[in-house]
Write a protein that holds these residues in place. Structure first.
Motif, PDB file in Angstrom:
ATOM      1  N   ASN A 107       0.761  -0.976   0.357  1.00 36.76           N
ATOM      2  CA  ASN A 107       0.033  -0.232   0.353  1.00 36.76           C
ATOM      3  C   ASN A 107       0.811   1.139   0.045  1.00 36.76           C
ATOM      4  OD1 ASN A 107      -2.413   1.453   0.891  1.00 36.76           O
ATOM      5  ND2 ASN A 107      -3.205  -0.151   1.428  1.00 36.76           N
ATOM      6  N   ASP A 108      -0.041   2.241   0.136  1.00 35.84           N
ATOM      7  CA  ASP A 108       1.241   3.505  -0.043  1.00 35.84           C
ATOM      8  C   ASP A 108       0.310   4.613   0.929  1.00 35.84           C
ATOM      9  OD1 ASP A 108      -0.859   3.925  -2.449  1.00 35.84           O
ATOM     10  OD2 ASP A 108       0.778   5.227  -3.306  1.00 35.84           O
ATOM     11  N   PRO A 109      -0.418   3.697   2.045  1.00 34.79           N
ATOM     12  CA  PRO A 109      -1.446   5.817   2.569  1.00 34.79           C
ATOM     13  C   PRO A 109      -0.199   6.956   2.843  1.00 34.79           C
ATOM     14  CG  PRO A 109      -0.223   3.614   3.739  1.00 34.79           C
ATOM     15  CD  PRO A 109       0.756   3.503   2.470  1.00 34.79           C
ATOM     16  N   PHE A 121      -3.792   5.483   8.957  1.00 33.82           N
ATOM     17  CA  PHE A 121      -3.618   5.015   7.952  1.00 33.82           C
ATOM     18  C   PHE A 121      -4.521   5.266   7.045  1.00 33.82           C
ATOM     19  CE2 PHE A 121      -0.185   2.666  10.157  1.00 33.82           C
ATOM     20  CZ  PHE A 121       1.262   3.185   9.951  1.00 33.82           C
ATOM     21  N   SER A 122      -3.785   6.549   6.109  1.00 31.78           N
ATOM     22  CA  SER A 122      -5.216   7.027   5.065  1.00 31.78           C
ATOM     23  C   SER A 122      -5.218   5.668   3.969  1.00 31.78           C
ATOM     24  CB  SER A 122      -5.553   8.047   4.706  1.00 31.78           C
ATOM     25  OG  SER A 122      -6.194   8.353   3.805  1.00 31.78           O
ATOM     26  N   ILE A 123      -5.701   4.809   3.753  1.00 27.80           N
ATOM     27  CA  ILE A 123      -4.945   3.629   2.855  1.00 27.80           C
ATOM     28  C   ILE A 123      -5.392   3.677   1.320  1.00 27.80           C
ATOM     29  CG2 ILE A 123      -4.934   2.254   4.520  1.00 27.80           C
ATOM     30  CD1 ILE A 123      -6.960   0.246   3.741  1.00 27.80           C
ATOM     31  N   ALA A 124      -4.656   2.932   0.244  1.00 29.54           N
ATOM     32  CA  ALA A 124      -4.929   3.134  -1.079  1.00 29.54           C
ATOM     33  C   ALA A 124      -5.683   1.508  -1.304  1.00 29.54           C
ATOM     34  CB  ALA A 124      -4.029   2.689  -1.634  1.00 29.54           C
ATOM     35  N   LYS A 176      -0.141  24.140   5.786  1.00 25.60           N
ATOM     36  CA  LYS A 176       0.709  23.891   5.736  1.00 25.60           C
ATOM     37  C   LYS A 176       0.336  22.747   5.145  1.00 25.60           C
ATOM     38  CE  LYS A 176       3.863  27.174   6.346  1.00 25.60           C
ATOM     39  NZ  LYS A 176       3.558  28.212   7.966  1.00 25.60           N
ATOM     40  N   PHE A 177       1.292  22.036   3.339  1.00 31.91           N
ATOM     41  CA  PHE A 177       1.135  20.817   2.601  1.00 31.91           C
ATOM     42  C   PHE A 177       1.183  20.065   3.801  1.00 31.91           C
ATOM     43  CE2 PHE A 177       2.714  18.328  -0.240  1.00 31.91           C
ATOM     44  CZ  PHE A 177       1.847  18.262  -1.041  1.00 31.91           C
ATOM     45  N   PHE A 178       0.022  19.138   3.519  1.00 29.22           N
ATOM     46  CA  PHE A 178       0.473  17.447   4.469  1.00 29.22           C
ATOM     47  C   PHE A 178      -0.514  18.100   6.397  1.00 29.22           C
ATOM     48  CE2 PHE A 178       0.967  13.032   2.618  1.00 29.22           C
ATOM     49  CZ  PHE A 178       0.320  14.177   1.324  1.00 29.22           C
ATOM     50  N   SER A 198      -4.063  15.462  -5.868  1.00 32.08           N
ATOM     51  CA  SER A 198      -4.024  16.195  -7.156  1.00 32.08           C
ATOM     52  C   SER A 198      -3.492  16.425  -7.264  1.00 32.08           C
ATOM     53  CB  SER A 198      -5.549  16.638  -7.305  1.00 32.08           C
ATOM     54  OG  SER A 198      -5.334  17.820  -7.106  1.00 32.08           O
ATOM     55  N   LYS A 199      -2.367  17.910  -8.270  1.00 32.47           N
ATOM     56  CA  LYS A 199      -1.321  18.324  -8.153  1.00 32.47           C
ATOM     57  C   LYS A 199      -2.101  19.578  -8.054  1.00 32.47           C
ATOM     58  CE  LYS A 199       2.255  16.085  -8.522  1.00 32.47           C
ATOM     59  NZ  LYS A 199       3.184  15.790  -7.921  1.00 32.47           N
ATOM     60  N   GLN A 200      -3.278  19.977  -8.118  1.00 33.88           N
ATOM     61  CA  GLN A 200      -4.410  21.596  -8.390  1.00 33.88           C
ATOM     62  C   GLN A 200      -3.619  22.198  -6.690  1.00 33.88           C
ATOM     63  OE1 GLN A 200      -3.828  22.552 -11.107  1.00 33.88           O
ATOM     64  NE2 GLN A 200      -3.132  20.116 -11.879  1.00 33.88           N
ATOM     65  N   LYS A 264      12.789   8.441  -1.904  1.00 30.15           N
ATOM     66  CA  LYS A 264      12.790   9.774  -1.330  1.00 30.15           C
ATOM     67  C   LYS A 264      11.765   9.254  -0.030  1.00 30.15           C
ATOM     68  CE  LYS A 264       9.498  12.766  -3.925  1.00 30.15           C
ATOM     69  NZ  LYS A 264       9.183  13.910  -4.712  1.00 30.15           N
ATOM     70  N   PHE A 265      11.596   8.572  -0.465  1.00 36.17           N
ATOM     71  CA  PHE A 265       9.946   8.317   1.201  1.00 36.17           C
ATOM     72  C   PHE A 265      10.134   7.275   1.656  1.00 36.17           C
ATOM     73  CE2 PHE A 265       7.131  10.645  -2.508  1.00 36.17           C
ATOM     74  CZ  PHE A 265       6.938  11.537  -1.269  1.00 36.17           C
ATOM     75  N   CYS A 266      11.130   6.553   1.589  1.00 39.88           N
ATOM     76  CA  CYS A 266      12.164   5.089   2.333  1.00 39.88           C
ATOM     77  C   CYS A 266      13.193   5.846   3.128  1.00 39.88           C
ATOM     78  CB  CYS A 266      12.064   4.246   0.988  1.00 39.88           C
ATOM     79  SG  CYS A 266      11.164   3.879  -0.165  1.00 39.88           S
TER      80      CYS A 266
HETATM   81  N1  THG Z   1      -5.697  10.907   0.307  1.00 34.84           N
HETATM   82  C1  THG Z   1      -6.303  10.528   1.223  1.00 34.84           C
HETATM   83  N2  THG Z   1      -5.907   9.499   1.778  1.00 34.84           N
HETATM   84  C2  THG Z   1      -5.732   8.116   0.050  1.00 34.84           C
HETATM   85  C3  THG Z   1      -5.309   9.191  -0.763  1.00 34.84           C
HETATM   86  C4  THG Z   1      -5.241  11.151  -0.881  1.00 34.84           C
HETATM   87  N3  THG Z   1      -5.121   7.474   0.536  1.00 34.84           N
HETATM   88  C5  THG Z   1      -5.346   6.460  -1.027  1.00 34.84           C
HETATM   89  C6  THG Z   1      -4.113   7.369  -1.728  1.00 34.84           C
HETATM   90  N4  THG Z   1      -4.816   9.220  -2.203  1.00 34.84           N
HETATM   91  C7  THG Z   1      -2.646   7.376  -0.962  1.00 34.84           C
HETATM   92  N5  THG Z   1      -1.820   7.385  -1.873  1.00 34.84           N
HETATM   93  C8  THG Z   1      -1.339   8.721  -1.939  1.00 34.84           C
HETATM   94  C9  THG Z   1      -0.557   9.572  -3.374  1.00 34.84           C
HETATM   95  C10 THG Z   1       0.189  10.344  -2.992  1.00 34.84           C
HETATM   96  C11 THG Z   1      -0.249  11.759  -2.147  1.00 34.84           C
HETATM   97  C12 THG Z   1      -0.768  11.558  -1.185  1.00 34.84           C
HETATM   98  C13 THG Z   1      -0.922   9.748  -1.423  1.00 34.84           C
HETATM   99  C14 THG Z   1       0.388  12.890  -2.909  1.00 34.84           C
HETATM  100  N6  THG Z   1       2.165  13.213  -3.261  1.00 34.84           N
HETATM  101  C15 THG Z   1       2.092  13.727  -3.141  1.00 34.84           C
HETATM  102  C16 THG Z   1       2.841  14.522  -4.659  1.00 34.84           C
HETATM  103  O1  THG Z   1       3.595  13.217  -5.325  1.00 34.84           O
HETATM  104  O2  THG Z   1       2.998  15.143  -5.389  1.00 34.84           O
HETATM  105  C17 THG Z   1       3.851  14.467  -2.111  1.00 34.84           C
HETATM  106  C18 THG Z   1       3.178  13.887  -1.532  1.00 34.84           C
HETATM  107  C19 THG Z   1       4.568  14.597  -0.176  1.00 34.84           C
HETATM  108  O3  THG Z   1       5.813  15.129  -0.521  1.00 34.84           O
HETATM  109  O4  THG Z   1       4.922  13.731   0.927  1.00 34.84           O
HETATM  110  O5  THG Z   1      -0.269  13.474  -2.192  1.00 34.84           O
HETATM  111  O6  THG Z   1      -4.689  11.664  -1.600  1.00 34.84           O
HETATM  112  N7  THG Z   1      -6.659  11.372   2.903  1.00 34.84           N
END
Ligand code: THG
Length: 372
Positions: A107-109, A121-124, A176-178, A198-200, A264-266
């Motif tokens: 997963n990548d939560p 963990f907000s999961i995929a 702030k972001f996140f 999204s990237k928006q 970079k996330f590990c």
């Molecule tokens: N929001 C929440 N739960 C989620 C998601 C979400 N669960 C499922 C899924 N999406 C989890 N996967 C991701 C993948 C990428 C990002 C967020 C959730 C994301 N990534 C940023 C980027 O790539 O630009 C960078 C993140 C960072 O730099 O830390 O946003 O969307 N609640």
């Protein structure tokens, strides 16, 4: 795509917002974490253009929370996450890969530290509750694992700040972001984060009581009227353009975070120990055999692919495209592809087979850049 409707049931769950999205132009669902997730409204292209210019309200309740609560909550969260959560602080979210012992991704939560003894963990789309509960049992941890009644609702797009300020007050725009914080709405304390798939840019409201769903939707909808708000959903075109990978599509248990470009996330250097670390270190030492790249697929506009599309180079298999769609802004078919490392080079010409048809294509770096 089959074109057949998907019925909701106890197994394929509807959400606290389903009634509203179905009355707001929904045209297709997908299923995610055993729950309905909107996939399209007007059309992928129209939804994408609108998301980039205005603001949308997304029913992303399918992003379920796996709650870990108790004395050993942090211990378990740390063990599960490739990203080091030993110093995670309340009020912050951390995007993190979760691996099996062989490094394959489960997963990548987004890991949310709610309190020292409480993590979400907000999961995929995979059953992380089972993994967490299994580990808790095996390691005899003092934790309770559950799926709380929490339904994320996202507000995404360039006008998200304006809409959110109207409903929750100006202070919400300082997030702030996140980061996340708590804001009062009709006497309820709502957890709101600056995040979203999204990237928006935008926000996610973690609604903690599904009986409030329709009222929350209606209040935001009202505030959104002057900003051309529409109902929307994670958009296939926008997320491919932005290089956001989708678990189950672009990455699976067959792939490690290194192969998915998520190194970079590990935290592999520090003393951080987590499940899969040794396998990732070994893989890095030995060199990656495959990696994710972008591809420009030439020829006519394609429909979104629904199964992998094999890639070849001079007749030799070199990997496969995992997601692909036509992007109006790039005026190109864009794809994400898992390719053999020795071939995964910017500018290299390959062939991609879609629906029995071979097309020339070009490998490129992620994220996609216009004019390249
Ligand atoms: N929001 C929440 N739960 C989620 C998601 C979400 N669960 C499922 C899924 N999406 C989890 N996967 C991701 C993948 C990428 C990002 C967020 C959730 C994301 N990534 C940023 C980027 O790539 O630009 C960078 C993140 C960072 O730099 O830390 O946003 O969307 N609640």
């Amino acid at each position: 795509m089959s074109g057949f409707p998907v019925f909701a049931s106890r197994r394929v769950r509807s959400t606290p917002f389903s009634a509203r999205i179905e009355a707001s132009g929904l045209s297709a669902y997908t299923v995610y974490n055993h729950m309905l997730l909107p996939a399209s409204f007007a059309s992928l292209e129209e939804d994408c253009a609108h998301l980039k210019r205005a603001v949308q309200i997304w029913d992303v309740a399918a992003e379920r929370q796996v709650q870990i609560k108790g004395r050993d909550a942090r211990k378990l969260a740390v063990m599960m996450s490739a990203r080091d959560l030993t110093k995670a602080v309340p009020g912050k979210g951390y995007y993190t890969p979760i691996c099996m012992a062989n490094g394959g991704m489960l997963n990548d939560p987004i890991a949310l530290c709610i309190a020292d003894d409480l993590f979400w963990f907000s999961i995929a789309d995979s059953d992380m509750l089972l993994w967490a509960a299994g580990l808790a049992h095996a390691y005899q941890l003092e934790v309770e694992i559950s799926e709380p009644d929490v339904s994320p609702l996202a507000i995404q797009g360039p006008l998200a700040n304006q809409v959110m300020a109207e409903v929750f007050g100006e202070a919400v725009t300082a997030l702030k972001f996140f980061a996340f914080d708590y804001f009062t709405w009709r006497g309820h304390k709502l957890m709101i984060a600056r995040s979203g798939w999204s990237k928006q840019g935008g926000f996610e409201i973690y609604l903690h009581d599904s009986t409030l769903g329709l009222q929350l939707w209606d209040d935001i909808w009202e505030a959104g009227k002057e900003y051309d708000m529409r109902a929307g959903c994670p958009n296939l075109i926008e997320r491919i353009e932005g290089g956001l990978l989708s678990y189950g599509n672009d990455m699976t248990r067959e792939d490690t975070p290194l192969e998915c470009g998520l190194e970079k996330f590990c935290q592999l250097e520090s003393g951080h120990e987590f499940i899969g670390k040794q396998a990732l270190l070994n893989q890095r030492e030995a060199g990656l055999k495959k990696r994710i790249m972008g591809v420009h697929i030439h020829g006519d506009k394609i429909a979104p692919i629904t199964k992998i599309a094999p890639c070849t180079i001079q007749g030799q298999t070199c990997g496969f495209v995992t997601s692909a769609v036509y992007s109006p802004d790039f005026d190109l078919n864009l794809g994400l592809a898992m390719l053999a490392s020795e071939q995964a080079e910017n500018g290299r010409q390959i062939e991609v087979e879609i629906d029995g048809q071979r097309r020339p294509a070009m490998i490129c770096e992620l994220p996609f850049k216009k004019g390249k």
